[in-house]
Design a protein around this motif. Structure first.
Motif, PDB file in Angstrom:
ATOM      1  N   GLY A 114     -15.680   7.429  -1.068  1.00 39.52           N
ATOM      2  CA  GLY A 114     -14.804   7.091  -0.295  1.00 39.52           C
ATOM      3  C   GLY A 114     -13.358   7.727  -0.016  1.00 39.52           C
ATOM      4  N   LEU A 115     -12.968   7.259  -1.551  1.00 41.69           N
ATOM      5  CA  LEU A 115     -11.595   7.946  -1.728  1.00 41.69           C
ATOM      6  C   LEU A 115     -11.250   9.219  -1.695  1.00 41.69           C
ATOM      7  CD1 LEU A 115     -11.098   5.909  -4.694  1.00 41.69           C
ATOM      8  CD2 LEU A 115      -9.920   5.583  -2.940  1.00 41.69           C
ATOM      9  N   GLY A 175       1.623  16.248   9.922  1.00 42.13           N
ATOM     10  CA  GLY A 175       1.232  14.262  10.397  1.00 42.13           C
ATOM     11  C   GLY A 175       0.669  13.424   8.787  1.00 42.13           C
ATOM     12  N   TRP A 176       0.689  12.446   9.014  1.00 41.67           N
ATOM     13  CA  TRP A 176       0.953  11.450   8.166  1.00 41.67           C
ATOM     14  C   TRP A 176      -0.567  10.795   7.660  1.00 41.67           C
ATOM     15  CZ3 TRP A 176       0.764   7.242  10.200  1.00 41.67           C
ATOM     16  CH2 TRP A 176       1.512   6.209  10.463  1.00 41.67           C
ATOM     17  N   LEU A 177      -1.190   9.870   7.004  1.00 48.62           N
ATOM     18  CA  LEU A 177      -1.814   8.676   7.094  1.00 48.62           C
ATOM     19  C   LEU A 177      -1.249   8.163   5.767  1.00 48.62           C
ATOM     20  CD1 LEU A 177      -6.046   9.275   6.829  1.00 48.62           C
ATOM     21  CD2 LEU A 177      -4.415   8.642   5.026  1.00 48.62           C
ATOM     22  N   SER A 178      -1.847   6.493   6.156  1.00 51.88           N
ATOM     23  CA  SER A 178      -1.440   5.628   5.663  1.00 51.88           C
ATOM     24  C   SER A 178      -1.964   4.337   5.326  1.00 51.88           C
ATOM     25  CB  SER A 178       0.014   4.979   6.247  1.00 51.88           C
ATOM     26  OG  SER A 178       0.351   4.786   7.137  1.00 51.88           O
ATOM     27  N   PHE A 179      -1.415   3.619   4.905  1.00 50.17           N
ATOM     28  CA  PHE A 179      -2.857   2.502   4.964  1.00 50.17           C
ATOM     29  C   PHE A 179      -2.300   1.362   5.064  1.00 50.17           C
ATOM     30  CE2 PHE A 179      -5.024   5.693   1.278  1.00 50.17           C
ATOM     31  CZ  PHE A 179      -6.039   5.505   2.238  1.00 50.17           C
ATOM     32  N   ALA A 180      -2.705   0.297   5.430  1.00 48.02           N
ATOM     33  CA  ALA A 180      -2.612  -0.938   5.844  1.00 48.02           C
ATOM     34  C   ALA A 180      -3.625  -1.750   5.603  1.00 48.02           C
ATOM     35  CB  ALA A 180      -1.481  -1.043   7.477  1.00 48.02           C
ATOM     36  N   GLU A 194      -4.039   1.771  -7.291  1.00 53.44           N
ATOM     37  CA  GLU A 194      -2.927   1.895  -8.325  1.00 53.44           C
ATOM     38  C   GLU A 194      -4.065   2.873  -9.621  1.00 53.44           C
ATOM     39  OE1 GLU A 194      -2.025  -2.506  -8.437  1.00 53.44           O
ATOM     40  OE2 GLU A 194      -0.520  -1.717  -7.376  1.00 53.44           O
ATOM     41  N   THR A 195      -5.031   2.179  -9.493  1.00 47.81           N
ATOM     42  CA  THR A 195      -5.700   2.481 -11.213  1.00 47.81           C
ATOM     43  C   THR A 195      -6.005   3.944 -10.980  1.00 47.81           C
ATOM     44  OG1 THR A 195      -7.272   0.527 -11.784  1.00 47.81           O
ATOM     45  CG2 THR A 195      -8.085   2.288 -12.752  1.00 47.81           C
ATOM     46  N   VAL A 196      -6.047   4.421  -9.522  1.00 48.89           N
ATOM     47  CA  VAL A 196      -6.565   6.295 -10.237  1.00 48.89           C
ATOM     48  C   VAL A 196      -5.717   6.679  -9.743  1.00 48.89           C
ATOM     49  CG1 VAL A 196      -8.760   5.847  -9.473  1.00 48.89           C
ATOM     50  CG2 VAL A 196      -7.447   6.229  -7.215  1.00 48.89           C
ATOM     51  N   GLY A 197      -4.305   6.169  -9.405  1.00 46.69           N
ATOM     52  CA  GLY A 197      -2.960   7.357  -9.118  1.00 46.69           C
ATOM     53  C   GLY A 197      -2.964   7.668  -7.913  1.00 46.69           C
ATOM     54  N   LEU A 198      -3.042   6.618  -6.778  1.00 44.08           N
ATOM     55  CA  LEU A 198      -3.781   7.316  -5.236  1.00 44.08           C
ATOM     56  C   LEU A 198      -2.399   6.441  -4.393  1.00 44.08           C
ATOM     57  CD1 LEU A 198      -7.283   7.996  -4.233  1.00 44.08           C
ATOM     58  CD2 LEU A 198      -5.273   9.444  -4.843  1.00 44.08           C
ATOM     59  N   SER A 199      -1.744   4.958  -5.512  1.00 42.59           N
ATOM     60  CA  SER A 199      -0.645   4.212  -4.736  1.00 42.59           C
ATOM     61  C   SER A 199       0.465   5.010  -4.799  1.00 42.59           C
ATOM     62  CB  SER A 199      -0.358   3.442  -5.409  1.00 42.59           C
ATOM     63  OG  SER A 199       0.115   3.481  -6.637  1.00 42.59           O
ATOM     64  N   PHE A 223      -0.104   8.278  -1.111  1.00 37.49           N
ATOM     65  CA  PHE A 223      -0.907   7.300   0.135  1.00 37.49           C
ATOM     66  C   PHE A 223       0.109   6.299   0.169  1.00 37.49           C
ATOM     67  CE2 PHE A 223      -4.812   9.085  -0.162  1.00 37.49           C
ATOM     68  CZ  PHE A 223      -5.525   9.506   0.776  1.00 37.49           C
ATOM     69  N   ALA A 224       0.995   6.370   2.166  1.00 38.94           N
ATOM     70  CA  ALA A 224       1.873   4.594   1.627  1.00 38.94           C
ATOM     71  C   ALA A 224       1.076   3.583   2.165  1.00 38.94           C
ATOM     72  CB  ALA A 224       2.670   5.466   2.881  1.00 38.94           C
ATOM     73  N   ILE A 225       1.206   2.255   1.290  1.00 42.56           N
ATOM     74  CA  ILE A 225       0.171   1.203   1.502  1.00 42.56           C
ATOM     75  C   ILE A 225       1.463   0.245   1.959  1.00 42.56           C
ATOM     76  CG2 ILE A 225      -1.276  -0.459   0.634  1.00 42.56           C
ATOM     77  CD1 ILE A 225      -1.718   1.969  -1.769  1.00 42.56           C
ATOM     78  N   PHE A 226       1.015   0.023   3.050  1.00 42.07           N
ATOM     79  CA  PHE A 226       1.587  -1.054   3.687  1.00 42.07           C
ATOM     80  C   PHE A 226       1.085  -2.784   3.994  1.00 42.07           C
ATOM     81  CE2 PHE A 226       3.820   2.994   5.572  1.00 42.07           C
ATOM     82  CZ  PHE A 226       4.673   2.839   5.293  1.00 42.07           C
ATOM     83  N   PRO A 227       2.221  -3.866   3.783  1.00 42.76           N
ATOM     84  CA  PRO A 227       0.802  -5.125   4.103  1.00 42.76           C
ATOM     85  C   PRO A 227      -0.173  -5.163   5.221  1.00 42.76           C
ATOM     86  CG  PRO A 227       3.142  -5.558   3.730  1.00 42.76           C
ATOM     87  CD  PRO A 227       3.136  -4.246   4.180  1.00 42.76           C
ATOM     88  N   GLU A 228       0.818  -4.522   6.807  1.00 46.62           N
ATOM     89  CA  GLU A 228       0.242  -4.802   7.606  1.00 46.62           C
ATOM     90  C   GLU A 228      -0.021  -3.561   8.790  1.00 46.62           C
ATOM     91  OE1 GLU A 228      -1.225  -7.791   8.986  1.00 46.62           O
ATOM     92  OE2 GLU A 228      -0.584  -8.870   7.239  1.00 46.62           O
ATOM     93  N   VAL A 229      -0.698  -3.272   9.447  1.00 46.01           N
ATOM     94  CA  VAL A 229      -0.662  -2.114  10.352  1.00 46.01           C
ATOM     95  C   VAL A 229       0.337  -2.098  11.127  1.00 46.01           C
ATOM     96  CG1 VAL A 229      -2.508  -1.316  12.900  1.00 46.01           C
ATOM     97  CG2 VAL A 229      -3.456  -1.744  10.483  1.00 46.01           C
ATOM     98  N   GLU A 230       1.425  -3.148  11.957  1.00 39.57           N
ATOM     99  CA  GLU A 230       2.571  -3.120  12.457  1.00 39.57           C
ATOM    100  C   GLU A 230       3.698  -2.303  11.899  1.00 39.57           C
ATOM    101  OE1 GLU A 230       0.503  -6.271  12.365  1.00 39.57           O
ATOM    102  OE2 GLU A 230      -0.714  -5.378  14.195  1.00 39.57           O
ATOM    103  N   ASP A 231       3.278  -2.249  10.628  1.00 36.61           N
ATOM    104  CA  ASP A 231       4.297  -2.351   9.253  1.00 36.61           C
ATOM    105  C   ASP A 231       3.675  -0.667   9.138  1.00 36.61           C
ATOM    106  OD1 ASP A 231       5.497  -5.277   8.911  1.00 36.61           O
ATOM    107  OD2 ASP A 231       3.589  -5.382   7.173  1.00 36.61           O
TER     108      ASP A 231
END
Length: 113
Positions: A58-59, A74-79, A90-95, A98-106
């Motif tokens: 999946g990753l 473009g861009w791809l981020s996680f929420a 974090e373990t595999v270094g992808l943090s 990828f930008a990781i946000f607490p909520e979709v709206e963020d």
């Protein structure tokens, strides 16, 4: 795994994932991402709120898609990442990749900056 897309504004797609993303379900993710990559400038927020598990297959689908998206401007981020997925990224270094946000709206709000 279930996957569905909602559009926020005319240029941001939110990909909602539910269930488990593994070798058996990764093809569905690839197909959905391929459809989103057809957009002129893909801007995608992946909503991980209801994703309970993700393996390396999946990753890799996310990494490959991000490379194509970035090349197109473009861009791809996680929420909404669960504690499990946050640790995994974090373990595999992808943090850092990828930008990781607490909520979709963020994530959507950050795209407007």
């Amino acid at each position: 795994m279930q996957a569905f897309v909602t559009d926020h504004r005319c240029d941001v797609a939110v990909l909602h994932l539910k269930g488990e993303l593994d070798a058996e379900t990764a093809e569905k993710l690839r197909i959905t991402l391929a459809e989103l990559l057809e957009r002129q400038v893909p801007r995608i927020v992946v909503d991980l709120t209801d994703l309970k598990f993700c393996d390396s297959i999946g990753l890799s689908a996310f990494i490959t898609s991000k490379q194509v998206i970035t090349a197109r401007g473009g861009w791809l981020s996680f929420a909404g990442s669960t504690p499990f997925l946050t640790r995994l990224l974090e373990t595999v270094g992808l943090s850092r990749y990828f930008a990781i946000f607490p909520e979709v709206e963020d994530a959507i709000a950050a795209s407007q900056l």
